[in-house]
Design a protein around this motif. Sequence first.
Motif, short mmCIF file in Angstrom:
data_model
loop_
_atom_site.label_atom_id
_atom_site.label_comp_id
_atom_site.label_asym_id
_atom_site.label_seq_id
_atom_site.Cartn_x
_atom_site.Cartn_y
_atom_site.Cartn_z
N TRP A 150 -2.11 -38.88 8.91
CA TRP A 150 -2.16 -39.34 7.51
C TRP A 150 -1.28 -38.46 6.63
O TRP A 150 -0.54 -38.96 5.76
N HIS A 203 2.35 -39.56 7.42
CA HIS A 203 2.72 -40.97 7.27
C HIS A 203 2.26 -41.61 5.96
O HIS A 203 2.57 -42.77 5.71
N ARG A 204 1.50 -40.90 5.13
CA ARG A 204 0.85 -41.55 4.00
C ARG A 204 1.83 -42.25 3.05
O ARG A 204 1.56 -43.37 2.60
N GLN A 205 2.97 -41.64 2.77
CA GLN A 205 3.93 -42.29 1.88
C GLN A 205 4.61 -43.46 2.58
O GLN A 205 4.86 -44.51 1.98
N LEU A 237 -5.33 -44.27 8.87
CA LEU A 237 -6.02 -44.41 7.59
C LEU A 237 -7.35 -43.66 7.56
O LEU A 237 -7.84 -43.31 6.48
N LYS A 295 -7.36 -40.40 5.67
CA LYS A 295 -7.41 -40.42 4.19
C LYS A 295 -8.73 -39.88 3.67
O LYS A 295 -8.82 -39.34 2.56
#
Length: 204
Positions: free
Chosen positions: A65, A68-70, A88, A91
Amino acid sequence: LKGLRLLFPSNAVLDGADDHVATSFAHVLSQLSAAGAIIVEQAVPPFDQLPGINAQGGFIAAEAWAWHRQLIADKADAYDPRVVSRMLRGKQISAADYIDLLHRRTQWIQQLQMQLADYDAMIMPTVPVIAPTIAELQDEEVYHKTNLLLLRNPTFINFLDGCAVSLPCHAPGTAPVGVSIAAAGGQDRTVLAIAKAVETLLQS
């Protein structure tokens, strides 16, 4: 192989195993015993603790996360939905959760290393079932259950920060099965030497 002490975990590693894997693995243990190796079957308590430690998704979810979040925010549709769903989960992991995970891992490794100190290596099936067909994995529930099953045994060694070699041990003409020779971190040379001896035995 004579006199080699190998720990075979009596818990977890064969849970859910299919007959072909169980039979192939049992044959390896028999061959090793006949060659003079000492196989000790013993419960490994840390293995039963790991699902609870990783209940929130573990390091994989948290670190995936963070990276890769953006990208997920911008291009979620470009990801395999089964993969992004695992990311996810990260998060919901707080900084405090992550720090707790680091501490619990350190304690877990120390506990397992103490048990492994009496042995030259561990031995277990690399995965407990033969490779599923693509058709079998179309069902989401079956996919997730199978995915966790296939990841389980290697995850024990990954969480240990250990090392392992997987060797083919199935009878010719049958579905592939692997047997893992594993140990704590930094034991690469030992694991490779044992694996070479086991491989020679299995090929004889």
